[in-house]
Design an enzyme around this catalytic site. Structure first.
Site, PDB file in Angstrom:
ATOM      1  N   GLY A 157      -8.616  -3.813  -0.897  1.00  0.00           N
ATOM      2  CA  GLY A 157      -8.035  -2.804  -1.754  1.00  0.00           C
ATOM      3  C   GLY A 157      -7.680  -1.581  -0.627  1.00  0.00           C
ATOM      4  N   HIS A 158      -7.135  -0.627  -1.288  1.00  0.00           N
ATOM      5  CA  HIS A 158      -6.610   0.635  -0.479  1.00  0.00           C
ATOM      6  C   HIS A 158      -7.657   1.205   0.246  1.00  0.00           C
ATOM      7  CE1 HIS A 158      -8.904   3.807  -2.769  1.00  0.00           C
ATOM      8  NE2 HIS A 158      -8.705   2.916  -3.936  1.00  0.00           N
ATOM      9  N   ASP A 159      -6.997   1.880   1.468  1.00  0.00           N
ATOM     10  CA  ASP A 159      -7.832   2.587   2.389  1.00  0.00           C
ATOM     11  C   ASP A 159      -8.940   1.787   3.140  1.00  0.00           C
ATOM     12  OD1 ASP A 159      -6.218   5.323   2.153  1.00  0.00           O
ATOM     13  OD2 ASP A 159      -7.178   4.902   0.300  1.00  0.00           O
TER      14      ASP A 159
END
Length: 213
Positions: free
Chosen positions: A141-143
Site C-alpha cells: 500500500g501507499h506510504d
C-alpha cells in the site's frame, strides 16, 4: 526498419534452492529481462541432490569474487550476511530484477539487490530497502516503508502506512493492516492477520496473530 538487438548481461544467482530456481524461471520467461544466467552459487549441495538443475552450481558462495549477481536467498539473515560480504568487494555488482508485469506507483524508492516477482503491485510513496524480495501477487500500500533484507512470500497484503523492519519474513497470504509497524527480525506465519503494531521480535501466527516463539 531493422530490429534493434540488445545484448544480454551475464549474471550469476546466489543460492540454488527453490527461490533461486524460481527466479531463473521468471527471468527466462520475461522477454524484457536482458540477462543471461551463468549458473548458481550455493553452500548446501546435499540439499540440491533431489532436484534436476538446469544450470550448473559453480561453487560455494564465498568463492564468488567478481561479476554481476542476483540474490536467490529467502532467509533474511543469511541474505544480510552475504550482502555485507559483497559490499566489501568492489568487483561484485549486486543487481535487482523487476518482472515486467509489476506495477509501480509514483515516487517509489527502491534499494539495491531487490527482487520483484510477477504481478507485484507497489503503490505510491513507498520505500523498499536493499536486498528485499517480494513474491508473486503481493500488494504494498501507499506510504509503506520496508527495511533491508525483508522476504515477502506470495499474495501478502500490506496496508498503507505500514513500517516493516529489517530482516522481517512474511509468510504467504498474510495481511498487515494499515498503519502497523513490525519490529525487525520478526517472522509472520502464512495466513496471519496482523491487527496491531508488533514491538517485540518473534514468530507470529494466527488471526488475529499472536506471538508463538
Amino acid at each position: 526498419m531493422e530490429d534493434i538487438q540488445f545484448s544480454k548481461i551475464n549474471v550469476d544467482i546466489i543460492g540454488a534452492g527453490g527461490l533461486a530456481r524460481e527466479l531463473l524461471s521468471w527471468i527466462n520467461k520475461d522477454e524484457h529481462a536482458f540477462m543471461k544466467i551463468n549458473g548458481f552459487w550455493d553452500d548446501n549441495l546435499e540439499a540440491l541432490m533431489p532436484y534436476e538443475m538446469t544450470h550448473e552450481v559453480l561453487g560455494n558462495i564465498a568463492a564468488f569474487q567478481s561479476g554481476n549477481v542476483l540474490m536467490g536467498i529467502m532467509n533474511p539473515h543469511v541474505k544480510e550476511k552475504i550482502l555485507e560480504g559483497f559490499a566489501r568487494n568492489t568487483s561484485i555488482n549486486v543487481l535487482s530484477f523487476f518482472h515486467s508485469s509489476i506495477i509501480l506507483g509514483e515516487r517509489t524508492n527502491i534499494g539495491k539487490g531487490v527482487i520483484l516477482f510477477p504481478n507485484v503491485i507497489v503503490s505510491c510513496d513507498v520505500n523498499i530497502g536493499d536486498g528485499t524480495f517480494i513474491n508473486l501477487g503481493s500488494q504494498i500500500g501507499h506510504d509503506v516503508k520496508i527495511g533491508n533484507n525483508v522476504s515477502i512470500m506470495p499474495n501478502v497484503d500490506i496496508g498503507g502506512g505500514c513500517v516493516i523492519g529489517d530482516n522481517v519474513f512474511i509468510g504467504s497470504g498474510a495481511t498487515i493492516l494499515p498503519g502497523v509497524k513490525i519490529e525487525r527480525n520478526t517472522r509472520i506465519g502464512a495466513g496471519a492477520v496482523i491487527l496491531k503494531t508488533i514491538k517485540k521480535e518473534g514468530t507470529y501466527f494466527g488471526n488475529p496473530a499472536k506471538k508463538i516463539f
